[in-house]
Design a protein around this motif. Structure first.
Motif, short mmCIF file in Angstrom:
data_model
loop_
_atom_site.label_atom_id
_atom_site.label_comp_id
_atom_site.label_asym_id
_atom_site.label_seq_id
_atom_site.Cartn_x
_atom_site.Cartn_y
_atom_site.Cartn_z
N LEU A 11 50.47 30.83 26.99
CA LEU A 11 50.85 29.70 27.83
C LEU A 11 50.41 28.37 27.20
N PHE A 12 49.17 28.30 26.74
CA PHE A 12 48.68 27.07 26.12
C PHE A 12 49.41 26.78 24.81
N PRO B 13 46.04 27.64 19.91
CA PRO B 13 44.67 27.10 19.88
C PRO B 13 43.64 28.03 19.25
N MET B 14 44.04 29.31 19.03
CA MET B 14 43.06 30.28 18.52
C MET B 14 43.38 30.77 17.11
N GLY B 15 44.34 30.14 16.46
CA GLY B 15 44.62 30.50 15.07
C GLY B 15 45.62 31.63 14.94
N ASP B 16 45.54 32.32 13.81
CA ASP B 16 46.54 33.32 13.45
C ASP B 16 46.19 34.74 13.91
N ASP C 159 32.95 33.21 21.68
CA ASP C 159 31.84 32.36 22.09
C ASP C 159 31.86 31.02 21.36
N ALA C 160 32.19 31.08 20.05
CA ALA C 160 32.23 29.85 19.25
C ALA C 160 33.35 28.93 19.74
N LEU C 161 34.50 29.51 20.08
CA LEU C 161 35.62 28.71 20.59
C LEU C 161 35.28 28.11 21.95
N LEU C 162 34.58 28.87 22.78
CA LEU C 162 34.19 28.37 24.09
C LEU C 162 33.24 27.19 23.96
N ILE D 81 41.05 23.15 23.64
CA ILE D 81 42.13 23.86 24.32
C ILE D 81 41.87 25.36 24.36
N ALA D 82 41.32 25.88 23.25
CA ALA D 82 41.00 27.31 23.21
C ALA D 82 39.97 27.65 24.29
N ALA D 83 39.00 26.75 24.48
CA ALA D 83 37.98 26.98 25.50
C ALA D 83 38.60 27.00 26.89
#
Length: 384
Positions: A83-84, A92-95, A107-110, A115-117
């Motif tokens: 959706l994002f 937002p989270m890469g490939d 955890d690192a993305l959060l 946007i990933a968070a």
């Protein structure tokens, strides 16, 4: 009975060494205990009654617990991620696919608070709602009525994302005035399903030896370890610990059923050699935690769908088949005992559950394991 007799083992290995008087005394004590132990762990122990486990509640075409598994969280996260991505035009989270994103990566993305968070937080909220719903459904069942505390095990809680979602579910339950508390497993997820075996092993056996071997079989991983009881320092075994463990992410190798059992035997052989080198006195007893319903004779009757191959075949008996592959431990008969993995993980918390009467465990993994317990107050210690 899934056991290996000393004479048979000696004939196979050609061994003729006469055991010492101390070994003979220890062996005699162990054999008296093992003589009454079957291949399936008890449901009624000295300090606790296992009310039930592997409860399967259906919801439409699936099971209620499926919506609160680690797999379910990944599906929720994947939906929010898509959706994002559609809104932002960029993932937002890469490939990497969602299923390949590690707990550390999430955890690192959060922590980056981007946007990933936001996607992760949305998925966590969805998961918390589903977990709270599952808890309420379980609490309505006979074996769960009156449960005051639920331990959430499995590896999901060992991340900021997982622990946050569980804490949120606890708040949802409190807001809805559900009289239950959620706590996370105090042991490492790789060790809870091993440590619980100290409460299932024969007491006299534990008094005679330093440690036992334990196995925890899951749909993704298998863990084997040496569990030292420290019984003489803490009679309630609250100090029991895994002093050596091995882990195999078998899902990566996609072994067949018998290949998985072979791999477990190989891991145990290494642990037996390690114990011998470190002078750790191993009891002739191996506890194996496994998903599913376990019959009194040690066979499996259901709930093994996440394991490779047919574990419910009448021609397959895990305690016996594993025992046949193992080297002999000590001078007496070696017993392999089987119990449900959620039960064993829950029992690792038993020394810390003495302030409540009814408690339970949910293990968040490939599926959602469950077990419920009632502390016994009719024991000599409780009465005195």
């Amino acid at each position: 009975m899934a056991s290996k007799d000393k004479d048979t083992a000696n004939k196979r290995s050609g061994g003729t060494t006469k055991p010492s008087a101390t070994s003979q005394a220890k062996d005699a004590k162990a054999q008296r205990e093992l003589g009454i132990v079957g291949p399936h762990g008890d449901m009624r122990l000295a300090s606790v009654v296992i009310e039930g486990y592997s409860l399967e509640l259906r919801d439409g075409d699936g099971f209620v617990g499926d919506v609160a598994s680690r797999t379910a969280f990944r599906h929720m996260l994947d939906a929010w991620r898509q959706l994002f991505t559609s809104m932002d035009g960029k993932d937002p989270m890469g490939d990497k696919p969602t299923r390949e994103l590690s707990k550390h990566r999430l955890d690192a993305l959060l922590e980056k608070d981007g946007i990933a968070a936001q996607a992760i937080e949305a998925a966590s909220e969805d998961y918390a709602l589903q977990l709270a719903h599952v808890v309420q459904r379980f609490l309505k069942q006979k074996t769960w009525r009156g449960v005051e505390r639920i331990i959430i095990g499995g590896g999901f809680h060992q991340s900021e994302v997982g622990s946050g979602a569980i804490a949120r579910a606890d708040k949802i339950l409190k807001a809805e005035k559900v009289p239950v508390e959620l706590r996370t497993l105090r042991h490492h997820s790789d060790e809870g399903g091993l440590i619980g075996w100290v409460h299932l092993a024969p007491p006299a056996l534990l008094q005679s030896y330093d440690a036992i071997l334990a196995v925890d079989i899951g749909g993704t991983n298998v863990r084997c370890g040496i569990v030292q009881t420290h019984l003489h320092r803490a009679p309630d075994m609250s100090l029991a610990e895994v002093v050596r463990r091995e882990k195999w992410v078998h899902a990566d190798d996609e072994p067949k059923r018998d290949e998985l059992v072979d791999g477990i035997a190989t891991m145990l052989e290494g642990l037996i050699a390690y114990a011998d080198k470190k002078k750790i006195r191993l009891a002739p007893y191996i506890g194996v935690a496994c998903p599913g319903l376990i019959v009194e004779d040690g066979s499996l009757a259901g709930g093994t769908q996440n394991l490779p191959g047919n574990w419910e075949s009448t021609r397959f008996h895990l305690p016996r088949d594993l025992c046949e592959r193992l080297p002999h431990i000590g001078d007496g008969r070696t017993q392999v005992c089987l119990h449900n993995d959620a039960v064993v993980q829950g029992l690792s918390e038993m020394p810390f559950m003495q302030d409540v009467e009814r408690w339970a465990v949910l293990t968040v993994g490939t599926g959602l394991g469950n077990a419920s317990f009632t502390n016994r107050r009719d024991t000599p210690d409780a009465q005195g």
